[in-house]
Write a protein that holds these residues in place. Sequence first.
Motif, PDB file in Angstrom:
ATOM      1  N   LYS A  72       7.733   4.297  -3.587  1.00  8.89           N
ATOM      2  CA  LYS A  72       7.353   3.788  -4.908  1.00  8.89           C
ATOM      3  C   LYS A  72       7.734   2.322  -5.049  1.00  8.89           C
ATOM      4  N   ARG A  75       5.297   0.157  -3.032  1.00  8.15           N
ATOM      5  CA  ARG A  75       3.990   0.039  -3.685  1.00  8.15           C
ATOM      6  C   ARG A  75       4.055  -0.945  -4.848  1.00  8.15           C
ATOM      7  N   GLN A  76       5.110  -0.845  -5.621  1.00  7.33           N
ATOM      8  CA  GLN A  76       5.263  -1.743  -6.756  1.00  7.33           C
ATOM      9  C   GLN A  76       5.399  -3.189  -6.291  1.00  7.33           C
ATOM     10  N   SER A  79       2.038  -4.450  -5.213  1.00  2.98           N
ATOM     11  CA  SER A  79       1.127  -4.641  -6.342  1.00  2.98           C
ATOM     12  C   SER A  79       1.309  -5.987  -7.029  1.00  2.98           C
ATOM     13  N   TYR A  83       4.580  -8.782  -0.012  1.00  7.77           N
ATOM     14  CA  TYR A  83       4.187  -8.049   1.191  1.00  7.77           C
ATOM     15  C   TYR A  83       5.248  -8.173   2.290  1.00  7.77           C
ATOM     16  N   TYR A 115       0.866  -2.049   2.096  1.00  6.05           N
ATOM     17  CA  TYR A 115       0.514  -0.796   1.437  1.00  6.05           C
ATOM     18  C   TYR A 115       0.568   0.373   2.424  1.00  6.05           C
ATOM     19  N   ALA A 118       4.050   1.635   2.867  1.00  6.45           N
ATOM     20  CA  ALA A 118       4.455   2.498   1.760  1.00  6.45           C
ATOM     21  C   ALA A 118       3.916   3.914   1.963  1.00  6.45           C
ATOM     22  N   GLU A 119       2.703   4.002   2.486  1.00  2.00           N
ATOM     23  CA  GLU A 119       2.105   5.315   2.773  1.00  2.00           C
ATOM     24  C   GLU A 119       2.876   6.023   3.886  1.00  2.00           C
ATOM     25  N   GLU A 122       5.873   7.535   2.406  1.00  2.00           N
ATOM     26  CA  GLU A 122       5.497   8.728   1.644  1.00  2.00           C
ATOM     27  C   GLU A 122       5.296   9.928   2.572  1.00  2.00           C
ATOM     28  N   MET A 138      -4.454   5.268  -0.183  1.00  2.00           N
ATOM     29  CA  MET A 138      -5.156   4.040   0.154  1.00  2.00           C
ATOM     30  C   MET A 138      -6.467   4.360   0.898  1.00  2.00           C
TER      31      MET A 138
END
Length: 231
Positions: A72, A75-76, A79, A83, A115, A118-119, A122, A138
Motif C-alpha cells: 500500500k 502504491r501511494q 501515485s 518511483y 507499480y 508494489a504488485e 502484494e 495493474m
Amino acid sequence: MDRAVKLSMETGHRDDCDDYYEPTHEQLEAAVREAYTSQVESDWEERSDPDHMALMGLGGKKSAKTYRKEAKRLRQAASVGDYSAADVDYWSDHFRFRFPENNVKRNRFRQLLAYAYAEVIERAAEHDLGDRSGEPIMPELRSPRMTVTTTPLPAQQAAPNVIEQTYAKAEVPKLEELWLSHVRQRGQGVKAATLTDRLVSVQLFAGYVGHEKSVAQITKEDARMLIVTEN
C-alpha cells in the motif's frame, strides 16, 4: 539484491554493449511483465524451504499484514510520482535497453517498474497465506493482447511485424493460467501433494517453452523435445 543476482546468473547476463537498443512502448510493457513474473516466482520458490521461511520470518497472517502494508505504501508513493522503489538502471541493463538523455520512455519504464514492485509485494502477502492465485491490478501486468519481442533486431534486417497474433485473454491463456483454471475446476478431491507434483511439471514445461507463450503457441513437438532433453 539476492534475487537480482540470481536472475542475472540464470538469464546469462552479458557485459558487452553492442546489442543495447531503444525499446518501443510495447517492449517496455513486455519487459515489465517479465520482471514482475520472475520476482513473483522467485518469492514463491523461497517458500519451498521451511527452514528458510522460518529464518526469514515468512508465512502466516503477521507477515502477510506487513507485506500488504508495504504494498500500500509503495502504491501511494508511485501515485504521487515517487518511483524510488524501481531499480530502473538494473532492469534497463538486464533487458539491454538504452535510453537517450531525458527520454520519456525511461521515466515510463521506471513508473511501470515501481507499480510492478508494489504488485510483487502484494503477491508476497498472498504467498504468506499459501495463495498463489492472485492477479495484478495493474493492467500492463496481465496477459498481453499481443506478443512482442524484447530483444533487438540485427541492424541489417528490416523490422518485421512483432505482433504475432491478437487474442483475448479469456480465449488463449498462458499455460500457468490454464493450470489455475484446472485446479479450480478439477482440483476438488485431489490430494495436495498430487497437485503440487503436477504444478512442478507444469512450471518446468512453462519454463522450457517460455512463460509468455500462450497455449495456442505450444505444440506437441515442444513436449517431445522436453522429454528428449530430460532423458
